[in-house]
Write an enzyme that holds these catalytic residues in place. Structure first.
Site, mmCIF file in Angstrom:
data_model
loop_
_atom_site.group_PDB
_atom_site.id
_atom_site.type_symbol
_atom_site.label_atom_id
_atom_site.label_comp_id
_atom_site.label_asym_id
_atom_site.label_seq_id
_atom_site.Cartn_x
_atom_site.Cartn_y
_atom_site.Cartn_z
ATOM 1 N N GLY A 157 0.818 -1.216 0.000
ATOM 2 C CA GLY A 157 0.000 0.000 0.000
ATOM 3 C C GLY A 157 0.851 1.265 0.000
ATOM 4 N N ASN B 165 -3.098 -8.628 0.584
ATOM 5 C CA ASN B 165 -4.116 -9.313 -0.229
ATOM 6 C C ASN B 165 -4.489 -8.498 -1.465
ATOM 7 N N ASN C 201 -6.282 -3.174 -1.893
ATOM 8 C CA ASN C 201 -6.147 -1.756 -2.254
ATOM 9 C C ASN C 201 -4.723 -1.464 -2.725
ATOM 10 N N LYS D 120 -9.302 2.263 5.401
ATOM 11 C CA LYS D 120 -9.024 3.601 5.943
ATOM 12 C C LYS D 120 -10.016 4.691 5.536
ATOM 13 N N SER E 41 -3.704 6.325 14.113
ATOM 14 C CA SER E 41 -4.075 7.537 13.394
ATOM 15 C C SER E 41 -4.375 8.657 14.371
ATOM 16 N N ALA E 42 -4.135 9.884 13.920
ATOM 17 C CA ALA E 42 -4.503 11.051 14.729
ATOM 18 C C ALA E 42 -6.006 11.108 14.956
ATOM 19 N N TYR F 89 -14.143 4.276 11.729
ATOM 20 C CA TYR F 89 -12.740 4.020 11.396
ATOM 21 C C TYR F 89 -11.847 4.364 12.596
ATOM 22 N N LYS G 92 -9.318 1.943 15.210
ATOM 23 C CA LYS G 92 -7.916 2.196 15.578
ATOM 24 C C LYS G 92 -7.779 2.307 17.098
ATOM 25 N N TYR H 291 -0.430 8.548 12.935
ATOM 26 C CA TYR H 291 -0.066 9.373 11.780
ATOM 27 C C TYR H 291 -0.976 10.580 11.693
ATOM 28 N N ASN I 222 -10.786 10.830 -1.744
ATOM 29 C CA ASN I 222 -11.446 11.458 -0.595
ATOM 30 C C ASN I 222 -10.563 12.545 -0.009
ATOM 31 N N LEU J 159 -7.462 15.462 0.416
ATOM 32 C CA LEU J 159 -7.204 16.741 -0.244
ATOM 33 C C LEU J 159 -6.097 16.673 -1.306
HETATM 34 P P1 NAD Z 1 -3.403 1.530 1.739
HETATM 35 O O1 NAD Z 1 -4.818 1.140 1.502
HETATM 36 O O2 NAD Z 1 -2.640 2.123 0.624
HETATM 37 O O3 NAD Z 1 -2.573 0.293 2.297
HETATM 38 C C1 NAD Z 1 -3.161 -0.750 3.027
HETATM 39 C C2 NAD Z 1 -2.684 -2.058 2.408
HETATM 40 O O4 NAD Z 1 -3.201 -3.153 3.167
HETATM 41 C C3 NAD Z 1 -3.154 -2.263 0.969
HETATM 42 O O5 NAD Z 1 -2.036 -2.669 0.196
HETATM 43 C C4 NAD Z 1 -4.194 -3.370 1.066
HETATM 44 O O6 NAD Z 1 -4.228 -4.164 -0.110
HETATM 45 C C5 NAD Z 1 -3.713 -4.144 2.279
HETATM 46 N N1 NAD Z 1 -4.741 -4.858 3.057
HETATM 47 C C6 NAD Z 1 -5.901 -4.371 3.568
HETATM 48 N N2 NAD Z 1 -6.530 -5.322 4.296
HETATM 49 C C7 NAD Z 1 -5.747 -6.434 4.256
HETATM 50 C C8 NAD Z 1 -5.845 -7.733 4.814
HETATM 51 N N3 NAD Z 1 -6.885 -8.090 5.563
HETATM 52 N N4 NAD Z 1 -4.836 -8.604 4.558
HETATM 53 C C9 NAD Z 1 -3.783 -8.263 3.791
HETATM 54 N N5 NAD Z 1 -3.640 -7.051 3.238
HETATM 55 C C10 NAD Z 1 -4.608 -6.138 3.470
HETATM 56 O O7 NAD Z 1 -3.405 2.521 3.007
HETATM 57 P P2 NAD Z 1 -2.243 3.434 3.592
HETATM 58 O O8 NAD Z 1 -2.615 4.836 3.340
HETATM 59 O O9 NAD Z 1 -0.931 2.944 3.161
HETATM 60 O O10 NAD Z 1 -2.467 3.174 5.148
HETATM 61 C C11 NAD Z 1 -1.760 2.156 5.841
HETATM 62 C C12 NAD Z 1 -2.256 2.093 7.268
HETATM 63 O O11 NAD Z 1 -2.104 3.376 7.870
HETATM 64 C C13 NAD Z 1 -3.729 1.728 7.411
HETATM 65 O O12 NAD Z 1 -3.881 0.892 8.529
HETATM 66 C C14 NAD Z 1 -4.399 3.070 7.650
HETATM 67 O O13 NAD Z 1 -5.577 2.937 8.413
HETATM 68 C C15 NAD Z 1 -3.317 3.809 8.452
HETATM 69 N N6 NAD Z 1 -3.423 5.279 8.334
HETATM 70 C C16 NAD Z 1 -3.457 5.859 7.094
HETATM 71 C C17 NAD Z 1 -3.589 7.251 6.983
HETATM 72 C C18 NAD Z 1 -3.660 7.910 5.632
HETATM 73 O O14 NAD Z 1 -4.133 9.050 5.560
HETATM 74 N N7 NAD Z 1 -3.201 7.295 4.553
HETATM 75 C C19 NAD Z 1 -3.676 8.034 8.137
HETATM 76 C C20 NAD Z 1 -3.622 7.407 9.387
HETATM 77 C C21 NAD Z 1 -3.489 6.021 9.465
HETATM 78 N N1 UFG Z 2 -10.804 18.828 2.006
HETATM 79 C C1 UFG Z 2 -11.448 19.656 1.107
HETATM 80 N N2 UFG Z 2 -11.818 19.134 -0.087
HETATM 81 C C2 UFG Z 2 -11.591 17.841 -0.445
HETATM 82 C C3 UFG Z 2 -10.932 17.008 0.487
HETATM 83 C C4 UFG Z 2 -10.554 17.529 1.697
HETATM 84 O O1 UFG Z 2 -11.681 20.829 1.384
HETATM 85 O O2 UFG Z 2 -11.977 17.417 -1.547
HETATM 86 C C5 UFG Z 2 -10.359 19.396 3.299
HETATM 87 C C6 UFG Z 2 -11.003 18.748 4.512
HETATM 88 O O3 UFG Z 2 -12.241 19.356 4.806
HETATM 89 C C7 UFG Z 2 -9.934 18.958 5.577
HETATM 90 C C8 UFG Z 2 -8.624 18.890 4.781
HETATM 91 O O4 UFG Z 2 -8.975 19.149 3.436
HETATM 92 O O5 UFG Z 2 -10.040 20.233 6.127
HETATM 93 C C9 UFG Z 2 -7.934 17.526 4.860
HETATM 94 O O6 UFG Z 2 -8.859 16.512 4.492
HETATM 95 P P1 UFG Z 2 -8.402 15.015 4.170
HETATM 96 O O7 UFG Z 2 -9.627 14.274 3.741
HETATM 97 O O8 UFG Z 2 -7.244 15.028 3.247
HETATM 98 O O9 UFG Z 2 -7.849 14.490 5.571
HETATM 99 P P2 UFG Z 2 -8.555 14.327 6.984
HETATM 100 O O10 UFG Z 2 -7.818 15.195 7.949
HETATM 101 O O11 UFG Z 2 -10.005 14.508 6.886
HETATM 102 O O12 UFG Z 2 -8.298 12.788 7.327
HETATM 103 C C10 UFG Z 2 -7.078 12.104 7.009
HETATM 104 C C11 UFG Z 2 -7.390 10.647 6.694
HETATM 105 C C12 UFG Z 2 -7.833 9.925 7.930
HETATM 106 C C13 UFG Z 2 -6.783 10.067 9.006
HETATM 107 C C14 UFG Z 2 -6.516 11.524 9.274
HETATM 108 C C15 UFG Z 2 -5.369 11.594 10.244
HETATM 109 O O13 UFG Z 2 -8.400 10.559 5.704
HETATM 110 O O14 UFG Z 2 -7.968 8.556 7.649
HETATM 111 O O15 UFG Z 2 -6.154 12.194 8.070
HETATM 112 O O16 UFG Z 2 -5.161 12.863 10.653
HETATM 113 F F1 UFG Z 2 -7.194 9.474 10.131
#
Ligand code: NAD
Ligand code: UFG
Length: 338
Positions: free
Chosen positions: A10, A32, A35, A84, A124-125, A148, A152, A176, A197, A199
């Site tokens: 991922g 798997n 994503n 996520k 996650s934060a 979600y 966490k 994070y 989803n 920004l």
């Molecule tokens: P991502 O979706 O790119 O990576 C997740 C990976 O896990 C993917 O490759 C997916 O195929 C794999 N996966 C999911 N379920 C599985 C399962 N049951 N078995 C095996 N593989 C599986 O997401 P990411 O952005 O790299 O995030 C990684 C982790 O960090 C996640 O747990 C997410 O919740 C956490 N996180 C992400 C963010 C963010 O904004 N990206 C913020 C805070 C926390």
């Molecule tokens: N935003 C927009 N337009 C968009 C998308 C986002 O204005 O199309 C704004 C949101 O309202 C927010 C900011 O941009 O003010 C950031 O939004 P994101 O969706 O990029 O991020 P979030 O802070 O909502 O959430 C992300 C991840 C969560 C994670 C969190 C950790 O989606 O999974 O950061 O801080 F938990």
């Protein structure tokens, strides 16, 4: 030393695998591909010259996990695998509790059965929820406001209890903030399915012409320009944060129990800051309009990185300009993703 990296194909996992391999660790990815694309492995090999091991399968599959632990000398597990999307988690809570919570418990049970107790978890934060003050510290109350975030939070609780009951557990809960950007080579990056989803990927797709116009969700927040403020962190900084957490639990003497660390820069940027920086760095025009606030959004939060800096000796290196530059470089080189 072999590191099992679940979800290693991922977005954050792939960048962490690159850092691990470059630091000399053997990496085994369990994914798997729910994503992610298998092409990621070619890209990791392209950057590092080394192909990580791959077990294709599900973290919830205890039989597969047992085989992996029998056949490999795994010292640490870094657990990224999970879902996520906040909106999807509200619509399909059981799917989220199954994959994020139940599968993690299965993983920990198998780890314990094979006497592996070193664990780095992707938290996650979002676990903090609506804060009383925007600079979030690890000891603040946890009151996640969506499914979600609760998955966490619950995993954190499970891991804290496991460490209380058995002092062999050495667990780093990495909270994070908002990961953005990509590897500077442009070979790996975030490849969201459908309309993003988040920004930064949305802005990048408007810049590239794939999407027409950004909706800025709310311009009446109590922030200087009225738009939401977040702590954006370069994904390579985040990946290196995993390396320092890993070194803490493998190299430092003694056991640390279960400890939470913020991984953020400590700086907040508004949506308009991000848009303006993107326009300046990339010389592209981003069309945007102001829209209603998005349900569940918080006005402002960012990390207090003091504890992590003190305990892990880690702090971020990359600026918002560099996050944008690298995100755009990845987007330009891979307009259709992987
Ligand atoms: P991502 O979706 O790119 O990576 C997740 C990976 O896990 C993917 O490759 C997916 O195929 C794999 N996966 C999911 N379920 C599985 C399962 N049951 N078995 C095996 N593989 C599986 O997401 P990411 O952005 O790299 O995030 C990684 C982790 O960090 C996640 O747990 C997410 O919740 C956490 N996180 C992400 C963010 C963010 O904004 N990206 C913020 C805070 C926390
Ligand atoms: N935003 C927009 N337009 C968009 C998308 C986002 O204005 O199309 C704004 C949101 O309202 C927010 C900011 O941009 O003010 C950031 O939004 P994101 O969706 O990029 O991020 P979030 O802070 O909502 O959430 C992300 C991840 C969560 C994670 C969190 C950790 O989606 O999974 O950061 O801080 F938990």
């Amino acid at each position: 030393m072999t590191i099992l990296v679940t979800g290693g194909a991922g977005y954050i996992g792939s960048h962490t695998c690159v850092e691990l391999i470059q630091a000399g660790y053997d990496v085994l990815i369990l994914d798997n591909f729910s994503n992610a694309k298998p092409e990621v492995l070619n890209r990791i090999e392209g950057i590092t010259g080394i192909r990580p091991g791959l077990a294709k399968g599900d973290v919830a599959d205890a039989e597969l996990l047992n085989i992996i632990f029998r056949e490999n000398d795994i010292e640490v597990v870094i657990h990224f695998a999970g879902y996520k999307a906040v909106g999807e988690s509200m619509a399909f809570p059981l799917k989220y509790y199954q994959n994020n919570l139940a599968a993690t418990i299965t993983l920990c049970e198998v780890m314990a059965a094979h006497e592996c107790f070193k664990f780095v978890f992707s938290s996650s934060a979002t676990v903090y929820g609506e804060p009383d003050t925007p600079a979030l510290r690890e000891d603040f109350p946890l009151r996640p406001a969506n499914t979600y975030g609760r998955t966490k939070f619950m995993v954190e609780e499970v891991l804290r209890d496991a460490a209380l009951a058995d002092e062999r557990w050495d667990t780093a809960l990495l909270r994070y903030f908002n990961p953005v950007g990509a590897h500077h080579t442009g070979k790996i990056g975030e490849d969201p399915e459908g309309i993003p989803n988040n920004l930064m990927p949305y802005v990048a797709q408007v810049a590239s012409g794939k999407l027409e116009c950004l909706s800025i969700f709310g311009n009446d927040y109590p922030t200087p320009d009225g738009t939401g403020i977040r702590d954006y962190i370069h994904v390579v900084d985040l990946a290196q944060g995993h390396l320092t957490a890993l070194q803490k639990i493998t190299k430092d003497s003694g056991n640390h129990g279960c400890v939470a660390y913020n991984l953020g820069t400590g700086h907040g940027y508004s949506v308009l800051d991000v848009v303006n920086t993107f326009q300046r760095v990339t010389e592209q025009t981003i069309s945007y309009k102001f829209a209603e606030r998005r349900a569940g959004d918080i006005a402002e939060f960012f990390a207090d990185p003091t504890f992590t800096a003190k305990e892990l000796g880690w702090k971020t290196k990359y600026t918002l300009e560099e996050m944008v530059r690298d995100h755009w470089n990845w987007q330009k080189q891979n307009p259709m993703g992987y």
